[in-house]
Design a protein around this motif. Structure first.
Motif, short mmCIF file in Angstrom:
data_model
loop_
_atom_site.label_atom_id
_atom_site.label_comp_id
_atom_site.label_asym_id
_atom_site.label_seq_id
_atom_site.Cartn_x
_atom_site.Cartn_y
_atom_site.Cartn_z
N LEU A 169 0.82 -1.21 0.00
CA LEU A 169 0.00 0.00 0.00
C LEU A 169 0.86 1.26 0.00
N LEU A 170 1.91 1.26 0.80
CA LEU A 170 2.80 2.42 0.83
C LEU A 170 3.47 2.64 -0.53
N THR A 171 3.87 1.56 -1.17
CA THR A 171 4.50 1.66 -2.49
C THR A 171 3.50 2.21 -3.50
N GLN A 172 2.27 1.72 -3.47
CA GLN A 172 1.24 2.21 -4.38
C GLN A 172 0.97 3.70 -4.16
N LEU A 173 0.87 4.10 -2.91
CA LEU A 173 0.62 5.51 -2.61
C LEU A 173 1.78 6.38 -3.06
N GLU A 174 2.99 5.89 -2.85
CA GLU A 174 4.17 6.66 -3.26
C GLU A 174 4.15 6.94 -4.76
N LYS A 175 3.64 5.97 -5.52
CA LYS A 175 3.60 6.09 -6.98
C LYS A 175 2.41 6.91 -7.48
N THR A 176 1.35 7.00 -6.68
CA THR A 176 0.11 7.58 -7.21
C THR A 176 -0.28 8.93 -6.64
N ILE A 177 0.27 9.32 -5.51
CA ILE A 177 -0.13 10.61 -4.95
C ILE A 177 1.04 11.59 -5.00
N PRO A 178 0.76 12.87 -4.93
CA PRO A 178 1.84 13.86 -4.96
C PRO A 178 2.84 13.63 -3.81
N GLU A 179 4.07 14.00 -4.06
CA GLU A 179 5.14 13.76 -3.09
C GLU A 179 4.82 14.37 -1.73
N ALA A 180 4.29 15.58 -1.70
CA ALA A 180 3.97 16.23 -0.42
C ALA A 180 2.94 15.42 0.36
N ASP A 181 1.96 14.87 -0.35
CA ASP A 181 0.96 14.04 0.31
C ASP A 181 1.57 12.74 0.81
N TYR A 182 2.45 12.15 0.00
CA TYR A 182 3.09 10.90 0.43
C TYR A 182 3.96 11.13 1.66
N MET A 183 4.59 12.29 1.75
CA MET A 183 5.41 12.60 2.92
C MET A 183 4.55 12.59 4.19
N LYS A 184 3.32 13.08 4.07
CA LYS A 184 2.40 13.04 5.21
C LYS A 184 2.00 11.60 5.55
N VAL A 185 1.76 10.79 4.52
CA VAL A 185 1.43 9.38 4.74
C VAL A 185 2.60 8.68 5.43
N ASP A 186 3.81 8.96 4.97
CA ASP A 186 5.00 8.36 5.56
C ASP A 186 5.17 8.80 7.01
N GLU A 187 4.91 10.07 7.26
CA GLU A 187 4.99 10.58 8.64
C GLU A 187 3.95 9.89 9.52
N LEU A 188 2.73 9.74 9.00
CA LEU A 188 1.67 9.04 9.73
C LEU A 188 2.10 7.60 10.05
N HIS A 189 2.66 6.92 9.07
CA HIS A 189 3.11 5.54 9.25
C HIS A 189 4.18 5.47 10.35
N THR A 190 5.12 6.38 10.31
CA THR A 190 6.19 6.42 11.31
C THR A 190 5.62 6.67 12.70
N GLU A 191 4.69 7.60 12.81
CA GLU A 191 4.09 7.90 14.11
C GLU A 191 3.28 6.71 14.64
N LEU A 192 2.57 6.03 13.76
CA LEU A 192 1.82 4.84 14.19
C LEU A 192 2.76 3.75 14.68
N MET A 193 3.88 3.59 14.01
CA MET A 193 4.86 2.60 14.44
C MET A 193 5.42 2.97 15.82
N SER A 194 5.66 4.24 16.03
CA SER A 194 6.15 4.71 17.34
C SER A 194 5.11 4.46 18.43
N MET A 195 3.85 4.68 18.11
CA MET A 195 2.79 4.40 19.08
C MET A 195 2.74 2.92 19.42
N GLN A 196 2.88 2.07 18.42
CA GLN A 196 2.86 0.63 18.66
C GLN A 196 4.01 0.21 19.56
N LEU A 197 5.17 0.81 19.37
CA LEU A 197 6.31 0.49 20.22
C LEU A 197 6.04 0.91 21.66
N LYS A 198 5.45 2.09 21.85
CA LYS A 198 5.12 2.55 23.20
C LYS A 198 4.10 1.62 23.85
#
Length: 92
Positions: free
Chosen positions: A35-64
């Protein structure tokens, strides 16, 4: 001894306790990557950066959450051992 391994940094549950042999876990991980790969290819870079940030934050929450679960589980386990030891003392 386990306490020595903890002290020396040989045991890190956040990395060591990953259900890599669980087929559903592997499937979910692969699907997230796809899904991340598909989004990276299909949405504008600025939007993908937000998706990537969201993914990173969710991973951090899971670790906590995993850290909190470990702490709680250890506390319950220690309390259980203490109670059992007290019960054994009464029966001696």
């Amino acid at each position: 001894m386990i306490i020595e391994r903890l002290f020396s940094g040989e045991i890190y549950p956040g990395e060591n306790v990953v259900p890599r042999h669980d087929q559903e876990y592997v499937r979910l991980g692969n699907h997230v990557s796809e899904l991340l790969t598909q989004l990276e290819k299909t949405i504008p870079e600025a939007d993908y950066m937000k998706v990537d940030e969201l993914h990173t934050e969710l991973m951090s929450m899971q670790l906590k959450e995993a850290e909190a679960n470990l702490g709680y589980g250890l506390a319950v386990g220690v309390q259980l051992v203490i109670e059992v030891m007290e019960m054994l003392k009464r029966y001696k």
